[in-house]
Write a protein that holds these residues in place. Structure first.
Motif, PDB file in Angstrom:
ATOM      1  N   GLN A 496       0.818  -1.203   0.000  1.00 23.38           N
ATOM      2  CA  GLN A 496       0.000   0.000   0.000  1.00 23.38           C
ATOM      3  C   GLN A 496       0.858   1.262   0.000  1.00 23.38           C
ATOM      4  O   GLN A 496       0.591   2.216  -0.732  1.00 23.38           O
ATOM      5  CB  GLN A 496      -0.918   0.000   1.227  1.00 23.38           C
ATOM      6  CG  GLN A 496      -1.902   1.155   1.284  1.00 23.38           C
ATOM      7  CD  GLN A 496      -2.732   1.110   2.548  1.00 23.38           C
ATOM      8  OE1 GLN A 496      -2.210   0.897   3.646  1.00 23.38           O
ATOM      9  NE2 GLN A 496      -4.036   1.282   2.405  1.00 23.38           N
ATOM     10  N   THR A 608      -7.252   2.847  -2.557  1.00 25.54           N
ATOM     11  CA  THR A 608      -8.145   3.431  -1.551  1.00 25.54           C
ATOM     12  C   THR A 608      -7.408   4.210  -0.469  1.00 25.54           C
ATOM     13  O   THR A 608      -7.957   5.157   0.089  1.00 25.54           O
ATOM     14  CB  THR A 608      -8.987   2.336  -0.883  1.00 25.54           C
ATOM     15  OG1 THR A 608      -8.109   1.348  -0.318  1.00 25.54           O
ATOM     16  CG2 THR A 608      -9.897   1.674  -1.904  1.00 25.54           C
ATOM     17  N   GLY A 609      -6.169   3.821  -0.166  1.00 18.80           N
ATOM     18  CA  GLY A 609      -5.476   4.518   0.914  1.00 18.80           C
ATOM     19  C   GLY A 609      -3.978   4.532   0.780  1.00 18.80           C
ATOM     20  O   GLY A 609      -3.270   4.808   1.757  1.00 18.80           O
ATOM     21  N   ARG A 613      -3.917   6.851  -4.332  1.00 17.90           N
ATOM     22  CA  ARG A 613      -5.219   7.405  -3.937  1.00 17.90           C
ATOM     23  C   ARG A 613      -5.586   8.651  -4.750  1.00 17.90           C
ATOM     24  O   ARG A 613      -6.765   8.943  -4.953  1.00 17.90           O
ATOM     25  CB  ARG A 613      -5.240   7.717  -2.440  1.00 17.90           C
ATOM     26  CG  ARG A 613      -4.224   8.727  -1.974  1.00 17.90           C
ATOM     27  CD  ARG A 613      -4.171   8.815  -0.444  1.00 17.90           C
ATOM     28  NE  ARG A 613      -3.185   9.777   0.014  1.00 17.90           N
ATOM     29  CZ  ARG A 613      -1.876   9.529   0.122  1.00 17.90           C
ATOM     30  NH1 ARG A 613      -1.406   8.326  -0.201  1.00 17.90           N
ATOM     31  NH2 ARG A 613      -1.039  10.454   0.545  1.00 17.90           N
ATOM     32  N   ASP A 616      -7.701   7.642  -7.799  1.00 18.47           N
ATOM     33  CA  ASP A 616      -8.974   6.942  -7.592  1.00 18.47           C
ATOM     34  C   ASP A 616     -10.110   7.698  -8.271  1.00 18.47           C
ATOM     35  O   ASP A 616     -10.384   8.851  -7.944  1.00 18.47           O
ATOM     36  CB  ASP A 616      -9.244   6.823  -6.088  1.00 18.47           C
ATOM     37  CG  ASP A 616     -10.413   5.892  -5.779  1.00 18.47           C
ATOM     38  OD1 ASP A 616     -11.123   5.484  -6.719  1.00 18.47           O
ATOM     39  OD2 ASP A 616     -10.606   5.573  -4.593  1.00 18.47           O
ATOM     40  N   HIS A 618     -13.239   7.209  -7.903  1.00 16.65           N
ATOM     41  CA  HIS A 618     -14.385   7.328  -6.990  1.00 16.65           C
ATOM     42  C   HIS A 618     -15.710   7.231  -7.759  1.00 16.65           C
ATOM     43  O   HIS A 618     -16.637   8.019  -7.545  1.00 16.65           O
ATOM     44  CB  HIS A 618     -14.331   8.656  -6.218  1.00 16.65           C
ATOM     45  CG  HIS A 618     -13.160   8.774  -5.284  1.00 16.65           C
ATOM     46  ND1 HIS A 618     -13.043   8.033  -4.126  1.00 16.65           N
ATOM     47  CD2 HIS A 618     -12.041   9.538  -5.355  1.00 16.65           C
ATOM     48  CE1 HIS A 618     -11.915   8.339  -3.514  1.00 16.65           C
ATOM     49  NE2 HIS A 618     -11.272   9.248  -4.242  1.00 16.65           N
ATOM     50  N   VAL A 622     -14.392  -0.936  -8.460  1.00 22.93           N
ATOM     51  CA  VAL A 622     -13.229  -1.367  -7.680  1.00 22.93           C
ATOM     52  C   VAL A 622     -12.020  -1.430  -8.605  1.00 22.93           C
ATOM     53  O   VAL A 622     -12.085  -1.987  -9.710  1.00 22.93           O
ATOM     54  CB  VAL A 622     -13.465  -2.747  -7.046  1.00 22.93           C
ATOM     55  CG1 VAL A 622     -12.243  -3.179  -6.235  1.00 22.93           C
ATOM     56  CG2 VAL A 622     -14.706  -2.712  -6.161  1.00 22.93           C
TER      57      VAL A 622
END
Length: 858
Positions: A496, A608-609, A613, A616, A618, A622
């Motif tokens: 991540q 997502t994090g 990010r 993304d 949004h 996914v």
């Protein structure tokens, strides 16, 4: 057209008496036509007769070189994006040609076409007489059939593989020699026997040259009149036929030729009237039509990818360079190239022009190639999951392979592809390459919740296993993106946050060769064709690769481990409308589905994090992704996918090492451009290709083969060592720290107690120096008793703080309410210990001070 008339006496001479009589006649006539000065010599005649008898008698009308057309899909329908050809020709059928054009060819080039048998003996006699009288050889008496034969032989010569062979064949096809003329005549007679007059005339109009690279009546109609051959008028037809004998002086592409063209055109129009093919009114109207800029409408041929639709030029070039792979075009690369050069193919590609437009516009807007601070490049490649179909191939520069334009924003190099398919040597992918270490980690039974050392450090290169290229010598020093990134990280968290140290730690437990093989199984290779490097730094992405390779690899992960090679052609329609296959999906299981799905689970957190990010969308879809930035931030990447489409975006220095993280472009940091391009492109993709949920990770690969680190605090080193060895760990003692635990016992471990660590990993422990004591719990004791306990434990500095009994929470007068430090804390013997004691009366020296009242807000 008038009905076909019976062939006359000259046809009978040419075909009924055939070769016996004609061998003698042709030999003499050709000798006179070609060599009038020696026409009376018996040597010339007898030699010509012998050559004629030995010449071939067979020739076919085959399809001639034509245009190739390349299509994409727009709004669900095919849209032509490019025309590519070696010769600008579009073969047409009889019903696609104006009758005026058919008649103009006959009246202008061979008025006895329907009466003769391939050669015009009357014309030969007339030409021979003329040549004897003038001492020249400027009349050849060539019929349309002979001209067709000549053109077919010329076209055949142009296809020969070497310049020497082409030169010799061209001389044989068009040279001013008796042998050539005899061969042409004999083949014309044979052709006239095999084919009908309409077939011969149509073939002539399809093969004839109209100047430059323009061949055939259809291409000429388009170029000079912006119309189809079917709609040519009398004047237009005659003007086009006027070109064929002398395009250098009559072609309509140069206004200087207009007078010459009109002179010949008017002759043809008059001949058409004389032959009864047009009326007087049609003749007068045609003759009154000028040949000038008011009637000539030049439409320049748009040949090649430089003239493709503006959003698809690089993809067009990729198709051109992929011809060698299109098995429908031939059995070998050489045969495919030859057939493509001959043309006549409609290639329907995988390109989604709607999405291509979005990606290309976004690239031009966000990564301007005219940026002066650096030579900025970008590439965006999208591949359909499960098929490998290339949907998008965009970059920020302008394509031109003609040399007509130049500048920093112009290049013919395709950044998206390998060197063999566009000239690019690829770019270092940085941390996007960490995916393959993650996969190999899982393939070896490890889990994403296992902890590894993520700290920056220097390690001996010999400590890496590399069954491909090792052992390596020297040391490998590496850092992390941020100074705060030290200590233990789970593999999931390291993915991540893209922790370099963690992936190096993972690689130390793997085989660098296996990591490279994992990448290869997903189609990743160096763009320059060299083998993938397997040195320790390869873990962090130093192999130069193409965006198309990375996009396809991530599509394989999104496809639960089934990799599909990138393909660009859905179907082909060959010459004559023959349906041919495109490139079928070429898919294979590259990695186990549990491994792929667990890797995808880890990479979902990147969007997502984590480091992706900012990219993304949004939009409810996914996505999985991994970012990459090289050491100097001169190259930046993001590669990610939904369950339907994978997209790779590279933004970086085409050449040079300008750091994108400290460079502003259009008000944005250069390192953020990749995120903006990827997000915008994927938003458009997600609307059209609805991606669903990814499969859950494999439970076994969450923990993997990791072992829970036991609680070691308070144990002697010997005891802790024995316990760790039983679990498959090794132990490293890192030193001592202040602690209340007994001297030499373990205070803490790294990874910490309860963490998952790989079997065989080194557990680092820190032991106590015994300098600290533990503060006892003295609450409820009378002050004197509490002080005595502290004194007996070696605490030398004890004081009392009075707490009014009314505020003591019900404590008895004279007893301890609390202490500072509180119970169980570690303290040294010299630390001040304050005991707070409940008293009915507090003297000023022992009373708890009252904090000042805060001033009113305002």
């Amino acid at each position: 057209m008038r009905s076909q008339r019976p062939r006359g006496v000259w046809s009978a001479i040419g075909s009924v008496l055939g070769f016996l009589f004609f061998s003698v006649l042709a030999g003499g006539l050709v000798a006179v036509m070609i060599a009038p000065a020696v026409a009376g010599g018996s040597l010339v005649v007898s030699s010509s007769i012998g050559v004629f008898d030995s010449l071939p008698t067979y020739i076919e009308i085959n399809a001639q070189a034509q245009q190739n057309r390349i299509f994409a899909t727009k709004g669900g329908k095919p849209v032509q994006i490019a025309t590519v050809y070696n010769q600008n020709r579009q073969e047409v059928t009889q019903d696609q040609v104006s009758q005026f054009a058919l008649d103009a060819a006959v009246s202008g080039e061979d008025s006895r076409f329907y009466e003769t048998g391939g050669i015009d003996v009357q014309g030969l006699v007339r030409a021979a007489v003329h040549n004897i009288a003038t001492g020249t050889a400027d009349e050849g008496a060539s019929t349309i059939t002979q001209q067709l034969v000549k053109n077919i032989l010329i076209q055949q010569a142009l296809t020969l593989p070497t310049p020497e062979a082409r030169k010799a064949a061209l001389h044989q096809a068009a040279g001013a020699t008796p042998d050539r003329k005899l061969r042409e005549m004999k083949l014309a007679i044979a052709m006239d026997k095999k084919y009908t007059k309409p077939e011969i005339l149509l073939a002539y109009l399809n093969i004839a040259g109209f100047g430059g690279n323009t061949y055939g009546i259809q291409a000429a109609a388009e170029q000079f009149y912006n119309t189809d051959a079917k709609h040519l008028t009398v004047a237009q037809s005659a003007s086009l036929i006027a070109i064929v004998q002398h395009p250098e002086t009559r072609s309509l592409d140069d206004p200087a030729n207009y007078v010459n063209n009109q002179t010949r055109r008017d002759y043809i129009i008059t001949a058409m009237f004389t032959d009864g093919k047009i009326t007087q009114a049609q003749r007068d109207e045609a003759l009154a039509t000028p040949v000038d800029k008011t009637t000539v409408t030049i439409t320049e041929p748009r040949n090649g990818c430089s003239y493709a639709l503006k959003y698809a030029k690089y993809f067009c070039d990729y198709i051109q360079k992929s011809v060698k792979d299109l098995t429908a075009l031939g059995a070998t690369p050489a045969e495919r190239a030859e057939n493509w050069q001959h043309g006549g193919y409609d290639v329907y590609t995988t390109l989604d022009y709607d999405l291509q437009t979005v990606a290309q516009q976004t690239s031009w807007a966000l990564a301007p190639a005219k940026e002066t601070k650096l030579k900025l490049g970008s590439s965006t490649v999208s591949v359909e999951v499960g098929t490998g179909r290339i949907l998008v191939m965009a970059q920020n520069t302008q394509f031109d392979d003609t040399g007509q334009t130049s500048g920093r924003s112009v290049t013919s190099v395709n950044f998206s592809t390998d060197k063999a398919y566009g000239g690019s040597g690829g770019f270092q992918p940085g941390s996007t390459y960490k995916l393959f270490t993650l996969i190999n980690w899982l393939q070896n039974g490890h889990g994403i919740n296992e902890s590894v050392d993520g700290s920056p450090r220097t390690v001996p290169q010999a400590s890496f296993k590399d069954s491909c290229g090792g052992p390596w010598v020297g040391s490998y020093k590496f850092g992390n993106d941020e100074a705060s990134e030290v200590g233990q990280f789970t593999v999931a968290r390291a993915t991540q946050k893209s922790i370099n140290g963690a992936f190096v730690s993972m690689a130390l437990e793997l085989d660098l060769c296996d990591i490279a093989n994992t990448a290869r199984s997903l189609g990743v290779h160096r763009a320059d064709g060299d083998p993938l490097k397997t040195n320790p730094s390869s873990v962090l992405g130093i192999n130069e690769v193409a965006p198309i390779s990375m996009s396809a690899a991530y599509a394989g992960i999104a496809n639960s481990g089934t990799f599909c090679s990138p393909i660009a052609v859905d179907k082909i329609v060959g010459p004559g409308g023959v349906a041919l296959p495109g490139q079928n999906a070429n898919c294979h299981t590259a990695i186990d589905s549990d491994v792929a799905d667990t890797a995808a689970y880890a990479m979902a957190g990147v969007v997502t994090g984590g480091t992706a990010r900012k990219a993304d969308p949004h939009d409810g879809t996914v996505h999985i992704a991994k970012t990459g930035t090289t050491d100097a931030s001169n190259q930046t990447w993001i590669v990610g996918a939904s369950r339907k489409v994978s997209t790779a975006v590279w933004v970086g220095n085409i050449s040079g090492f300008v750091p994108l993280r400290s460079t502003l472009t259009n008000g944005a940091w250069g390192s953020d451009i990749r995120h903006d391009i990827w997000r915008t492109t994927m938003l458009a993709i997600d609307k059209k290709y609805k991606g669903g949920a990814f499969p859950p990770p494999a439970t076994a690969l969450l923990k993997g083969s990791g072992v829970t680190v036991p609680q070691l605090a308070g144990q002697k080193v010997e005891t802790a060592t024995a316990q760790l060895q039983v679990l498959g760990f090794t132990i490293t003692v890192a030193g001592k720290t202040k602690s209340a635990l007994p001297y030499g016992t373990v205070v803490r471990s790294t990874p910490a107690a309860g963490a998952l660590a790989s079997r065989g990993a080194a557990i680092t422990v820190v032991t106590s120096d015994g300098s600290l004591n533990t503060m006892p719990n003295l609450v409820g004791l009378r002050f004197a008793d509490a002080a005595a306990v502290l004194t007996s434990d070696g605490f030398l500095n004890v004081s009392e703080e009075c707490v009014p009994l009314a505020k003591s929470g019900g404590a008895k007068d004279g007893t301890v309410v609390s202490s500072n430090p509180a119970a169980s804390n570690s303290v040294t013997s010299a630390d001040l210990i304050v005991l707070r004691v409940a008293r009915s009366v507090c003297t000023p020296s022992t009373a708890t001070p009252t904090p000042p009242t805060a001033p009113p807000a305002g």
